[in-house]
Design a protein around this motif. Structure first.
Motif, PDB file in Angstrom:
ATOM      1  N   MET A  54      26.756  35.987  90.048  1.00 56.73           N
ATOM      2  CA  MET A  54      27.992  35.282  90.669  1.00 56.73           C
ATOM      3  C   MET A  54      28.221  34.995  91.958  1.00 56.73           C
ATOM      4  O   MET A  54      28.392  34.217  93.096  1.00 56.73           O
ATOM      5  N   LEU A  55      27.783  36.612  93.324  1.00 51.92           N
ATOM      6  CA  LEU A  55      28.404  37.079  94.339  1.00 51.92           C
ATOM      7  C   LEU A  55      26.984  35.932  95.164  1.00 51.92           C
ATOM      8  O   LEU A  55      26.859  35.349  95.923  1.00 51.92           O
ATOM      9  N   THR A 103      33.486  24.883  90.963  1.00 53.71           N
ATOM     10  CA  THR A 103      33.678  23.931  90.072  1.00 53.71           C
ATOM     11  C   THR A 103      32.382  23.191  89.633  1.00 53.71           C
ATOM     12  O   THR A 103      32.853  22.526  88.403  1.00 53.71           O
ATOM     13  N   GLU A 104      31.768  23.515  89.243  1.00 52.30           N
ATOM     14  CA  GLU A 104      30.490  23.443  88.260  1.00 52.30           C
ATOM     15  C   GLU A 104      30.471  24.267  87.196  1.00 52.30           C
ATOM     16  O   GLU A 104      31.282  24.656  87.651  1.00 52.30           O
ATOM     17  N   GLU A 105      30.115  23.367  86.337  1.00 55.44           N
ATOM     18  CA  GLU A 105      30.330  24.156  84.580  1.00 55.44           C
ATOM     19  C   GLU A 105      30.613  25.570  84.086  1.00 55.44           C
ATOM     20  O   GLU A 105      30.945  25.973  84.184  1.00 55.44           O
ATOM     21  N   THR A 106      29.260  26.084  84.956  1.00 56.71           N
ATOM     22  CA  THR A 106      28.493  26.699  84.537  1.00 56.71           C
ATOM     23  C   THR A 106      29.141  28.238  85.086  1.00 56.71           C
ATOM     24  O   THR A 106      29.510  29.246  85.436  1.00 56.71           O
ATOM     25  N   ALA A 107      29.455  27.996  87.124  1.00 57.50           N
ATOM     26  CA  ALA A 107      30.038  28.778  87.849  1.00 57.50           C
ATOM     27  C   ALA A 107      31.347  28.982  87.772  1.00 57.50           C
ATOM     28  O   ALA A 107      32.448  29.651  88.162  1.00 57.50           O
ATOM     29  N   ILE A 108      32.978  28.051  87.173  1.00 55.92           N
ATOM     30  CA  ILE A 108      34.035  28.189  86.553  1.00 55.92           C
ATOM     31  C   ILE A 108      33.743  29.218  84.870  1.00 55.92           C
ATOM     32  O   ILE A 108      34.276  29.705  85.572  1.00 55.92           O
ATOM     33  N   ASN A 137      33.264  32.682  86.610  1.00 55.55           N
ATOM     34  CA  ASN A 137      34.553  33.133  87.281  1.00 55.55           C
ATOM     35  C   ASN A 137      35.546  33.751  86.660  1.00 55.55           C
ATOM     36  O   ASN A 137      36.396  34.192  86.448  1.00 55.55           O
ATOM     37  N   ARG A 138      35.559  32.896  85.291  1.00 56.84           N
ATOM     38  CA  ARG A 138      36.097  33.013  84.776  1.00 56.84           C
ATOM     39  C   ARG A 138      36.012  34.420  83.939  1.00 56.84           C
ATOM     40  O   ARG A 138      37.552  34.747  83.548  1.00 56.84           O
ATOM     41  N   MET A 139      35.006  34.740  83.501  1.00 57.89           N
ATOM     42  CA  MET A 139      34.953  35.833  82.508  1.00 57.89           C
ATOM     43  C   MET A 139      35.287  37.178  83.675  1.00 57.89           C
ATOM     44  O   MET A 139      35.446  37.799  82.972  1.00 57.89           O
ATOM     45  N   VAL A 140      34.862  36.750  85.540  1.00 60.53           N
ATOM     46  CA  VAL A 140      34.411  37.434  85.819  1.00 60.53           C
ATOM     47  C   VAL A 140      36.001  38.367  86.136  1.00 60.53           C
ATOM     48  O   VAL A 140      36.516  39.284  86.314  1.00 60.53           O
ATOM     49  N   LEU A 141      36.825  36.878  87.022  1.00 57.30           N
ATOM     50  CA  LEU A 141      37.902  37.401  87.536  1.00 57.30           C
ATOM     51  C   LEU A 141      39.183  37.486  86.310  1.00 57.30           C
ATOM     52  O   LEU A 141      39.904  38.677  86.620  1.00 57.30           O
ATOM     53  N   SER A 142      38.707  37.796  85.220  1.00 58.12           N
ATOM     54  CA  SER A 142      39.999  38.181  83.845  1.00 58.12           C
ATOM     55  C   SER A 142      39.870  39.455  83.651  1.00 58.12           C
ATOM     56  O   SER A 142      40.330  40.146  83.344  1.00 58.12           O
TER      57      SER A 142
END
Length: 196
Positions: free
Chosen positions: A61-62, A95-100, A103-108
């Motif tokens: 992600m980074l 906001t691309e699907e994979t990036a979202i 982000n959801r996985m990491v931020l949670s």
């Protein structure tokens, strides 16, 4: 792609799915191995633990953020148009699907683990957003008033992400009209106009 590289990628893809479905605590390496169609031993040859897998995904992600090319200021073009193009480019990537999904996985997980969260955000502070160069060079050219370009970029991105990233992140859709981006840029320009 070499066979070992493909296996590593398959493991990471499976881990992203597992973390997204089960959360970090509920995720099981045996399930990740099954989804990746590898043995548990192969998984552990690539990643010594579930934590190491999470770190690898966070790094991906980074890296996606770091891979965004800096945008240079072009004195022959209107600065507002350049800023708008750069912002839309950035928003379309995050906001691309994979990036979202990443982000959801990491931020949670970062919400759950304060130490991991601190480490992650320390790492994110070391990279510049694509607009930082554009804003800094526009400041140097006297188009907008002199300030800290990193701070100014973060202000602008906070506005834009509030309307164009977070709805996508939380709702899976974005009801925000595109014209709102013009308002975000107008607010930024009003604050950073020369002579203010």
């Amino acid at each position: 792609m070499k066979r070992t590289e493909k296996k590593r990628k398959d493991i990471i893809d499976a881990a992203i799915d597992e973390f997204r479905e089960q959360g970090f605590l509920g995720a099981r390496t045996t399930s990740i191995a099954q989804k990746a169609n590898v043995s548990s031993r192969t998984l552990y040859n690539h990643f010594e633990s579930k934590e190491a897998l999470f770190e690898a995904i966070s790094e991906i992600m980074l890296e996606q953020n770091r891979s965004m090319q800096p945008v240079a200021y072009d004195p022959s073009r209107d600065f507002v148009e350049q800023l708008k193009d750069a912002l839309w480019g950035y928003i379309s990537i995050i906001t691309e699907e994979t990036a979202i999904g990443l982000n959801r996985m990491v931020l949670s997980e970062l919400i759950r683990d304060l130490d991991r969260s601190r480490k992650f955000f320390t790492e994110t502070e070391t990279h510049d957003y694509p607009m930082t160069q554009l804003i800094g060079e526009a400041m140097d050219a006297g188009v907008i008033r002199k300030a800290d370009p990193v701070f100014a970029t973060n202000q602008l991105l906070a506005l834009a992400k509030n309307f164009f990233f977070w709805p996508e992140f939380f709702l899976g859709e974005n009801p925000t009209p595109e014209g709102v981006m013009d308002d975000c840029i107008a607010m930024f320009m009003a604050h950073y106009k020369t002579g203010s």
